[in-house]
Design a protein around this motif. Structure first.
Motif, PDB file in Angstrom:
ATOM      1  N   GLY A 170      -6.985  -0.345   0.383  1.00 48.21           N
ATOM      2  CA  GLY A 170      -5.848   0.527   0.197  1.00 48.21           C
ATOM      3  C   GLY A 170      -5.514   0.938  -1.167  1.00 48.21           C
ATOM      4  O   GLY A 170      -5.567   1.948  -1.733  1.00 48.21           O
ATOM      5  N   LEU A 171      -4.994  -0.190  -1.921  1.00 46.30           N
ATOM      6  CA  LEU A 171      -4.887   0.013  -3.199  1.00 46.30           C
ATOM      7  C   LEU A 171      -6.038   0.167  -4.020  1.00 46.30           C
ATOM      8  O   LEU A 171      -5.765   0.690  -4.984  1.00 46.30           O
ATOM      9  N   GLY A 172      -7.008  -0.318  -3.887  1.00 41.95           N
ATOM     10  CA  GLY A 172      -8.437   0.006  -4.701  1.00 41.95           C
ATOM     11  C   GLY A 172      -8.716   1.419  -4.680  1.00 41.95           C
ATOM     12  O   GLY A 172      -8.903   1.964  -5.661  1.00 41.95           O
ATOM     13  N   VAL A 187       0.873  -1.125  -0.146  1.00 37.89           N
ATOM     14  CA  VAL A 187      -0.003  -0.074   0.185  1.00 37.89           C
ATOM     15  C   VAL A 187       0.827   1.202   0.190  1.00 37.89           C
ATOM     16  O   VAL A 187       0.679   2.300  -0.796  1.00 37.89           O
ATOM     17  N   VAL A 188       1.962   1.343   0.702  1.00 38.10           N
ATOM     18  CA  VAL A 188       2.825   2.402   0.885  1.00 38.10           C
ATOM     19  C   VAL A 188       3.464   2.614  -0.362  1.00 38.10           C
ATOM     20  O   VAL A 188       3.508   3.894  -0.855  1.00 38.10           O
ATOM     21  N   VAL A 189       3.915   1.499  -1.285  1.00 36.42           N
ATOM     22  CA  VAL A 189       4.674   1.820  -2.438  1.00 36.42           C
ATOM     23  C   VAL A 189       3.408   2.042  -3.709  1.00 36.42           C
ATOM     24  O   VAL A 189       4.020   2.769  -4.387  1.00 36.42           O
ATOM     25  N   GLY A 190       2.155   1.566  -3.279  1.00 40.03           N
ATOM     26  CA  GLY A 190       1.399   2.004  -4.148  1.00 40.03           C
ATOM     27  C   GLY A 190       0.935   3.425  -4.213  1.00 40.03           C
ATOM     28  O   GLY A 190       0.632   4.020  -5.253  1.00 40.03           O
ATOM     29  N   ARG A 191       1.047   4.271  -3.021  1.00 44.16           N
ATOM     30  CA  ARG A 191       0.930   5.806  -3.077  1.00 44.16           C
ATOM     31  C   ARG A 191       2.217   6.390  -3.678  1.00 44.16           C
ATOM     32  O   ARG A 191       1.871   7.398  -4.327  1.00 44.16           O
ATOM     33  N   GLN A 192       3.250   5.832  -3.685  1.00 45.14           N
ATOM     34  CA  GLN A 192       4.609   6.240  -4.362  1.00 45.14           C
ATOM     35  C   GLN A 192       4.444   6.070  -5.790  1.00 45.14           C
ATOM     36  O   GLN A 192       5.392   6.502  -6.503  1.00 45.14           O
ATOM     37  N   LEU A 232      -8.769   6.911  -7.200  1.00 47.65           N
ATOM     38  CA  LEU A 232      -8.542   8.156  -7.007  1.00 47.65           C
ATOM     39  C   LEU A 232      -7.703   8.521  -8.235  1.00 47.65           C
ATOM     40  O   LEU A 232      -7.801   9.836  -8.694  1.00 47.65           O
ATOM     41  N   ARG A 233      -7.007   7.678  -8.652  1.00 45.38           N
ATOM     42  CA  ARG A 233      -6.162   8.101 -10.193  1.00 45.38           C
ATOM     43  C   ARG A 233      -6.858   8.068 -11.022  1.00 45.38           C
ATOM     44  O   ARG A 233      -6.532   9.172 -11.953  1.00 45.38           O
ATOM     45  N   ILE A 234      -7.801   7.335 -11.246  1.00 45.88           N
ATOM     46  CA  ILE A 234      -8.564   7.319 -12.377  1.00 45.88           C
ATOM     47  C   ILE A 234      -9.294   8.673 -12.531  1.00 45.88           C
ATOM     48  O   ILE A 234      -9.609   9.269 -13.530  1.00 45.88           O
ATOM     49  N   LEU A 235      -9.788   9.057 -11.149  1.00 47.34           N
ATOM     50  CA  LEU A 235     -10.740  10.269 -10.918  1.00 47.34           C
ATOM     51  C   LEU A 235      -9.878  11.711 -11.497  1.00 47.34           C
ATOM     52  O   LEU A 235     -10.267  12.332 -12.071  1.00 47.34           O
ATOM     53  N   ARG A 236      -8.480  11.385 -11.171  1.00 44.14           N
ATOM     54  CA  ARG A 236      -7.483  12.505 -11.298  1.00 44.14           C
ATOM     55  C   ARG A 236      -7.534  12.703 -12.986  1.00 44.14           C
ATOM     56  O   ARG A 236      -7.347  13.460 -13.621  1.00 44.14           O
ATOM     57  N   VAL A 237      -7.322  11.256 -13.503  1.00 46.70           N
ATOM     58  CA  VAL A 237      -7.168  11.408 -15.248  1.00 46.70           C
ATOM     59  C   VAL A 237      -8.339  11.966 -15.808  1.00 46.70           C
ATOM     60  O   VAL A 237      -8.386  12.832 -16.789  1.00 46.70           O
ATOM     61  N   VAL A 238      -9.677  11.276 -15.321  1.00 46.95           N
ATOM     62  CA  VAL A 238     -10.878  11.827 -15.895  1.00 46.95           C
ATOM     63  C   VAL A 238     -11.183  13.470 -15.826  1.00 46.95           C
ATOM     64  O   VAL A 238     -11.671  14.094 -16.423  1.00 46.95           O
ATOM     65  N   SER A 239     -10.794  13.757 -14.567  1.00 44.37           N
ATOM     66  CA  SER A 239     -11.050  15.221 -14.246  1.00 44.37           C
ATOM     67  C   SER A 239      -9.943  16.195 -14.722  1.00 44.37           C
ATOM     68  O   SER A 239     -10.121  17.296 -14.605  1.00 44.37           O
ATOM     69  N   GLY A 240      -8.953  15.536 -15.235  1.00 43.15           N
ATOM     70  CA  GLY A 240      -7.918  16.587 -15.855  1.00 43.15           C
ATOM     71  C   GLY A 240      -6.933  17.167 -14.840  1.00 43.15           C
ATOM     72  O   GLY A 240      -6.101  18.029 -15.003  1.00 43.15           O
ATOM     73  N   ARG A 241      -6.986  16.494 -13.641  1.00 50.67           N
ATOM     74  CA  ARG A 241      -6.211  16.869 -12.526  1.00 50.67           C
ATOM     75  C   ARG A 241      -4.946  16.038 -12.155  1.00 50.67           C
ATOM     76  O   ARG A 241      -4.215  16.281 -11.379  1.00 50.67           O
ATOM     77  N   LEU A 242      -4.683  15.317 -13.426  1.00 47.10           N
ATOM     78  CA  LEU A 242      -3.368  14.508 -13.042  1.00 47.10           C
ATOM     79  C   LEU A 242      -2.135  15.195 -13.471  1.00 47.10           C
ATOM     80  O   LEU A 242      -2.313  16.154 -14.525  1.00 47.10           O
ATOM     81  N   GLU A 250       3.432  12.984 -12.819  1.00 49.19           N
ATOM     82  CA  GLU A 250       2.827  11.578 -12.539  1.00 49.19           C
ATOM     83  C   GLU A 250       2.610  10.875 -13.656  1.00 49.19           C
ATOM     84  O   GLU A 250       2.791   9.489 -13.982  1.00 49.19           O
ATOM     85  N   LEU A 251       2.123  11.598 -14.753  1.00 47.67           N
ATOM     86  CA  LEU A 251       1.975  10.943 -16.129  1.00 47.67           C
ATOM     87  C   LEU A 251       3.439  10.311 -16.643  1.00 47.67           C
ATOM     88  O   LEU A 251       3.744   9.461 -17.183  1.00 47.67           O
ATOM     89  N   ARG A 252       4.502  11.458 -16.694  1.00 44.71           N
ATOM     90  CA  ARG A 252       5.962  10.989 -17.100  1.00 44.71           C
ATOM     91  C   ARG A 252       6.118   9.714 -16.248  1.00 44.71           C
ATOM     92  O   ARG A 252       7.025   8.895 -16.704  1.00 44.71           O
ATOM     93  N   ALA A 253       6.134   9.874 -14.948  1.00 41.80           N
ATOM     94  CA  ALA A 253       6.598   8.744 -13.971  1.00 41.80           C
ATOM     95  C   ALA A 253       5.920   7.363 -14.609  1.00 41.80           C
ATOM     96  O   ALA A 253       6.589   6.310 -14.507  1.00 41.80           O
ATOM     97  N   PHE A 254       4.684   7.696 -14.823  1.00 43.70           N
ATOM     98  CA  PHE A 254       4.039   6.441 -15.310  1.00 43.70           C
ATOM     99  C   PHE A 254       4.571   5.511 -16.519  1.00 43.70           C
ATOM    100  O   PHE A 254       4.453   4.636 -16.665  1.00 43.70           O
ATOM    101  N   ALA A 255       5.171   6.699 -17.228  1.00 40.61           N
ATOM    102  CA  ALA A 255       5.839   6.171 -18.581  1.00 40.61           C
ATOM    103  C   ALA A 255       7.343   5.708 -18.382  1.00 40.61           C
ATOM    104  O   ALA A 255       8.164   5.499 -19.306  1.00 40.61           O
TER     105      ALA A 255
END
Length: 180
Positions: free
Chosen positions: A138-140, A61-66, A145-155, A159-164
């Motif tokens: 926790g992970l769910g 869970v801690v690593v998931g937040r990071q 929340l990350r999906i909500l940030r993507v959909v709402s344009g608040r990502l 974070e997007l670069r880190a995902f890549a």
């Protein structure tokens, strides 16, 4: 709210440190006792195994937040922002699905684990395997929340670069580059 969440995760990190330190003390102590005195503490063997389970699942869970879980960035790094966001949402939906299955499995096993007791400490095994509830929730939540940030344009772009797999603006990466 952000301060409360940060405080919560700092508490989890402190708990991880305590669990790891307790494991080291118990295992090392048992090694010394077995080597020097041909004896050991049975409780420490059992508790160190349980602490390892808790350490693993709380750490997830801690690593998931990071956003530091293992990822394959080969394809995602070649995509543009829209493609990265799509992959992020799809992977987070998959994570939520896995969390739901994990939660359901933990729920199904809860009654059995609640009536099963550890052989030495005699604690309910629900205390050991019930950590699956915490991890799946926790992970769910973090994935949702990350999906909500993507959909709402608040990502954030970071974070997007880190995902890549692009950590070029990360402090640790920048500091390492200056030291080399």
């Amino acid at each position: 709210m952000d301060k409360a969440v940060s405080f919560f995760f700092k508490g989890l990190e402190a708990l991880l440190v305590l669990l790891l330190a307790a494991m080291v003390v118990m295992v090392f102590g048992n090694v010394v006792l077995r080597y020097l005195f041909d004896t050991g503490i049975d409780v420490s063997e059992e508790l160190s195994r349980y602490f390892f389970v808790w350490l693993t699942f709380i750490g997830a869970v801690v690593v998931g937040r990071q956003n530091a879980h293992l990822g394959v960035e080969t394809l995602v790094a070649r995509l543009g922002d829209w493609g990265r966001k799509l992959c992020m949402v799809l992977s987070d939906l998959f994570v939520i699905g896995c969390c739901a299955v994990f939660f359901w499995g933990t729920w199904q096993q809860a009654e059995i684990n609640a009536t099963n007791y550890a052989p030495i400490t005699e604690i309910s095994m629900l205390w050991v395997y019930g950590v699956g509830f915490f991890t799946s929730i926790g992970l769910g939540i973090m994935a949702a929340l990350r999906i909500l940030r993507v959909v709402s344009g608040r990502l954030s772009g970071r974070e997007l670069r880190a995902f890549a797999g692009d950590y070029s603006d990360d402090e640790a990466h920048t500091l390492r580059g200056h030291l080399e």
